[in-house]
Structures are given as C-alpha cells and as structure tokens.
Design a protein around this motif. Structure first.
Motif, mmCIF file in Angstrom:
data_model
loop_
_atom_site.group_PDB
_atom_site.id
_atom_site.type_symbol
_atom_site.label_atom_id
_atom_site.label_comp_id
_atom_site.label_asym_id
_atom_site.label_seq_id
_atom_site.Cartn_x
_atom_site.Cartn_y
_atom_site.Cartn_z
ATOM 1 N N SER A 125 -5.394 8.009 12.809
ATOM 2 C CA SER A 125 -6.499 8.913 13.129
ATOM 3 C C SER A 125 -7.664 8.645 12.196
ATOM 4 C CB SER A 125 -6.058 10.374 13.002
ATOM 5 O OG SER A 125 -5.610 10.646 11.683
ATOM 6 N N PHE A 126 -8.821 9.147 12.601
ATOM 7 C CA PHE A 126 -10.065 8.971 11.853
ATOM 8 C C PHE A 126 -10.660 10.350 11.594
ATOM 9 C CE2 PHE A 126 -9.139 5.253 14.282
ATOM 10 C CZ PHE A 126 -9.511 4.182 13.481
ATOM 11 N N ILE A 127 -11.081 10.581 10.349
ATOM 12 C CA ILE A 127 -11.627 11.890 9.980
ATOM 13 C C ILE A 127 -12.881 11.693 9.129
ATOM 14 C CG2 ILE A 127 -11.142 14.168 9.011
ATOM 15 C CD1 ILE A 127 -8.159 13.403 8.985
ATOM 16 N N GLN A 128 -13.993 12.197 9.618
ATOM 17 C CA GLN A 128 -15.210 12.235 8.799
ATOM 18 C C GLN A 128 -15.136 13.523 7.970
ATOM 19 O OE1 GLN A 128 -17.636 9.845 8.602
ATOM 20 N NE2 GLN A 128 -16.368 8.576 9.936
ATOM 21 N N ALA A 129 -14.386 13.459 6.887
ATOM 22 C CA ALA A 129 -13.975 14.669 6.169
ATOM 23 C C ALA A 129 -15.034 15.223 5.208
ATOM 24 C CB ALA A 129 -12.685 14.378 5.399
ATOM 25 N N PHE A 130 -16.185 14.632 5.154
ATOM 26 C CA PHE A 130 -17.149 14.904 4.081
ATOM 27 C C PHE A 130 -17.590 16.366 3.994
ATOM 28 C CE2 PHE A 130 -17.476 10.508 5.417
ATOM 29 C CZ PHE A 130 -17.432 9.823 4.212
ATOM 30 N N THR A 131 -17.903 16.994 5.130
ATOM 31 C CA THR A 131 -18.417 18.363 5.066
ATOM 32 C C THR A 131 -17.368 19.350 4.558
ATOM 33 O OG1 THR A 131 -17.890 18.745 7.406
ATOM 34 C CG2 THR A 131 -20.133 17.991 6.871
ATOM 35 N N ARG A 132 -16.110 18.971 4.567
ATOM 36 C CA ARG A 132 -15.067 19.847 4.026
ATOM 37 C C ARG A 132 -15.268 20.103 2.538
ATOM 38 N NH1 ARG A 132 -9.375 17.693 6.777
ATOM 39 N NH2 ARG A 132 -10.030 17.899 8.970
ATOM 40 N N ILE A 133 -15.962 19.171 1.864
ATOM 41 C CA ILE A 133 -16.241 19.366 0.433
ATOM 42 C C ILE A 133 -17.743 19.358 0.157
ATOM 43 C CG2 ILE A 133 -14.017 18.519 -0.389
ATOM 44 C CD1 ILE A 133 -15.376 15.810 -0.949
ATOM 45 N N GLY A 134 -18.544 19.649 1.180
ATOM 46 C CA GLY A 134 -19.978 19.802 0.973
ATOM 47 C C GLY A 134 -20.756 18.514 0.842
ATOM 48 N N LEU A 135 -20.277 17.445 1.468
ATOM 49 C CA LEU A 135 -20.969 16.165 1.411
ATOM 50 C C LEU A 135 -21.340 15.715 2.821
ATOM 51 C CD1 LEU A 135 -18.712 14.294 -1.204
ATOM 52 C CD2 LEU A 135 -20.937 15.384 -1.608
ATOM 53 N N ILE A 136 -22.064 14.595 2.901
ATOM 54 C CA ILE A 136 -22.407 13.999 4.189
ATOM 55 C C ILE A 136 -21.648 12.678 4.331
ATOM 56 C CG2 ILE A 136 -24.704 15.033 4.063
ATOM 57 C CD1 ILE A 136 -25.778 12.130 3.623
ATOM 58 N N PRO A 137 -21.484 12.168 5.552
ATOM 59 C CA PRO A 137 -20.835 10.866 5.707
ATOM 60 C C PRO A 137 -21.572 9.793 4.909
ATOM 61 C CG PRO A 137 -20.945 11.968 7.814
ATOM 62 C CD PRO A 137 -21.765 12.794 6.856
ATOM 63 N N ASP A 138 -20.790 8.978 4.223
ATOM 64 C CA ASP A 138 -21.379 7.882 3.454
ATOM 65 C C ASP A 138 -20.601 6.603 3.742
ATOM 66 O OD1 ASP A 138 -19.067 7.976 1.842
ATOM 67 O OD2 ASP A 138 -20.036 9.131 0.261
ATOM 68 N N ALA A 139 -20.766 5.601 2.881
ATOM 69 C CA ALA A 139 -20.135 4.289 3.085
ATOM 70 C C ALA A 139 -20.475 3.745 4.475
ATOM 71 C CB ALA A 139 -18.627 4.373 2.884
ATOM 72 N N GLY A 140 -21.698 4.001 4.926
ATOM 73 C CA GLY A 140 -22.164 3.482 6.197
ATOM 74 C C GLY A 140 -21.910 4.380 7.387
ATOM 75 N N GLY A 141 -21.300 5.547 7.173
ATOM 76 C CA GLY A 141 -20.965 6.422 8.288
ATOM 77 C C GLY A 141 -22.161 6.867 9.108
ATOM 78 N N THR A 142 -23.269 7.175 8.457
ATOM 79 C CA THR A 142 -24.445 7.620 9.204
ATOM 80 C C THR A 142 -25.066 6.481 10.010
ATOM 81 O OG1 THR A 142 -25.920 7.212 7.310
ATOM 82 C CG2 THR A 142 -24.974 9.435 7.536
ATOM 83 N N HIS A 143 -24.712 5.255 9.673
ATOM 84 C CA HIS A 143 -25.203 4.096 10.419
ATOM 85 C C HIS A 143 -24.277 3.759 11.584
ATOM 86 C CE1 HIS A 143 -27.204 0.149 10.912
ATOM 87 N NE2 HIS A 143 -25.983 -0.313 11.147
ATOM 88 N N TRP A 144 -22.966 3.641 11.286
ATOM 89 C CA TRP A 144 -22.042 3.179 12.323
ATOM 90 C C TRP A 144 -21.811 4.208 13.420
ATOM 91 C CZ3 TRP A 144 -22.258 -1.540 11.249
ATOM 92 C CH2 TRP A 144 -22.099 -2.042 9.963
ATOM 93 N N LEU A 145 -21.603 5.452 13.044
ATOM 94 C CA LEU A 145 -21.157 6.441 14.026
ATOM 95 C C LEU A 145 -22.103 6.602 15.215
ATOM 96 C CD1 LEU A 145 -19.577 9.201 11.775
ATOM 97 C CD2 LEU A 145 -18.400 7.815 13.477
ATOM 98 N N PRO A 146 -23.391 6.880 15.017
ATOM 99 C CA PRO A 146 -24.247 7.070 16.190
ATOM 100 C C PRO A 146 -24.393 5.804 17.025
ATOM 101 C CG PRO A 146 -25.551 7.069 14.178
ATOM 102 C CD PRO A 146 -24.128 7.118 13.755
ATOM 103 N N ARG A 147 -24.285 4.647 16.406
ATOM 104 C CA ARG A 147 -24.387 3.395 17.152
ATOM 105 C C ARG A 147 -23.139 3.141 17.995
ATOM 106 N NH1 ARG A 147 -27.824 3.053 13.105
ATOM 107 N NH2 ARG A 147 -29.582 1.582 13.159
ATOM 108 N N GLN A 148 -22.005 3.559 17.493
ATOM 109 C CA GLN A 148 -20.754 3.256 18.186
ATOM 110 C C GLN A 148 -20.349 4.323 19.190
ATOM 111 O OE1 GLN A 148 -18.343 2.626 14.708
ATOM 112 N NE2 GLN A 148 -18.690 0.428 14.704
#
Length: 256
Positions: A125-148
């Motif tokens: 499974s895949f989890i963009q878990a960042f907001t659970r601890i008050g963060l935003i997706p990083d390590a390229g997440g904001t780039h890859w996700l909307p494109r894919q």
C-alpha cells in the motif's frame, strides 16, 4: 563505502538495492540516504531494482534519527540529502524499478514514485502520511502525484493521508502494476531481466523524453523527440534491432 543499512548485489546485468532496516520498516535515516546515493553511483547493471527487506518497502523519514526531533531542519535535509538521492534515481543511466514489497509511506512512497516503473505486491500500500504529523508531501510527492493521478486524487490522497492499496494505485495510474504476493520476487526479476537485455541507449532517451514532456510545449517535445530519435537511429543497438527483425531472431543488444 561499507554498507550498514542497505544490501547491494549485481547478477545477470541487474543491480538490486535492498533497504535493510526491517526493524523500523526501512525508515530513511541520514546514513541510509548516503548509502543509497553511493549504491546508485556505483551501480553497474543495465537495470536497477530498489526494494525493501521485511514487511515494508520504506516507511519514510526516520523521525527518531535526531537527538531533538522537534528541531529537525527539514528544509536542509530535503535540499542536501533527498534532492541528491532523487536525482540519482531519475537521472540513472538505466531503467529503475521500484519493487514495492509492502507499505510505502511518506517519503518512502515518493521514493518509489520517482522510479521509472513501480511494481507492487497486491498486499502492499501507499500512504501520503505527512498531514498526520502536520507536514506536506515531500521527496517529490507534490510533483509526482498530480502528474500521475491527477489533481483531484492527488489532493485527496495528501489531505486525508489514507492508505491506497496497491491494486487501487494501479487502477489510478499511480504505479505500473500490482501482482500477487506469491511469485512477486520472480515477477520483478523477470521484468528487470527484460530491461537489462534491452536497448540501453533507447531506454535512456525515452526516459529523458517522457520525464521532460511536462515542462515542454508540443514544439519543444517534437524537437527533442527528433533529436533523441536521431541519436538512437545512429546507434549499434538500432542496427542490431533492425538486423534481428529482418532475420526473425531475438536481438542481442549490447548498449550504445
């Protein structure tokens, strides 16, 4: 470098890099990031497989990897440690497969998405878990996700931080395929062997063209496509591929 957090082996033209901290679900410590960079720099295979040991692919940033977690400088870590690692993956001279054997969370999920092909076990499974601890997706997440997967799904995945099963990720186009857990490793090995036996120069060119397509208009994409096709058409791999086609045999690509 003597590896402590990963394992690397090369066989049959494939470099296999295994994140090896199963006791913490292969969380990304500073040392692991350094070792992964070194492993990609030293890879000699015609294809690379990145995977995890145990029940997880990678659970993301190791939040225990600091004496004072609340004082972690995420901006520095991302700029100085994650960006070089991601550039090694996207800029590798050969195709990179993420073999997602279990949960891929946070930066671990986005490490997988940076690879050229993501093959996941159906139990993963895949989890963009960042907001659970008050963060935003990083390590390229904001780039890859909307494109894919498109903006709507990317926004929902990031805001709600819910688990996305591998089969759903495949249906969304987030990953290439989800396969049964039984036979998963053999399936990945066969996929990697296929790429290792393929036309390396053409693979490098098509990766460059596809990855750069979002930043270009049609004219720019067509110009790059023509230039790269010219390089491929002048290669020994093309001559071998054409000869094999005409002789009705399997090609024997050597690279170049």
């Amino acid at each position: 470098m003597e590896f402590q957090t990963i394992r690397v082996n090369e066989s049959g033209g494939v470099t296999r890099i295994v994140m090896n901290r199963p006791e913490v679900m292969n969380a990304l410590s500073a040392r692991m990031r350094r070792e992964l960079i070194a492993a990609f720099d030293g890879a000699r295979g015609r294809a690379i497989v990145l995977t995890g040991e145990g029940r997880a692919f990678c659970s993301g940033q190791d939040l225990q990897d600091a004496s004072d977690v609340q004082a972690v400088d995420f901006e520095r870590i991302l700029a100085e440690e994650y960006v070089p690692l991601l550039s090694r993956i996207t800029g590798a001279p050969v195709p990179v497969i993420a073999a997602v054997n279990g949960v891929a969370a946070g930066a671990g999920a986005n490490l997988a998405l940076a690879c050229d092909v993501v093959i996941a076990a159906e139990t993963a499974s895949f989890i963009q878990a960042f907001t659970r601890i008050g963060l935003i997706p990083d390590a390229g997440g904001t780039h890859w996700l909307p494109r894919q997967i498109g903006l709507a799904r990317a926004m929902g995945a990031a805001l709600f931080a819910e688990k996305i099963p591998a089969r759903q990720a495949a249906d969304w186009g987030m990953i290439w395929e989800a396969v049964p857990e039984a036979g998963f490793e053999a399936h990945v090995a066969a996929r990697a062997a296929h790429l290792a036996a393929g036309p390396t120069l053409a693979y490098a060119a098509l990766r460059q063209a596809l990855r750069g397509s979002f930043e270009q208009d049609l004219d720019g994409a067509l110009a790059q496509e023509a230039r790269l096709q010219g390089e491929c058409g002048a290669s020994a791999d093309f001559r071998e591929g054409l000869a094999a086609f005409l002789e009705k045999r399997a090609p024997r690509f050597r690279g170049g």
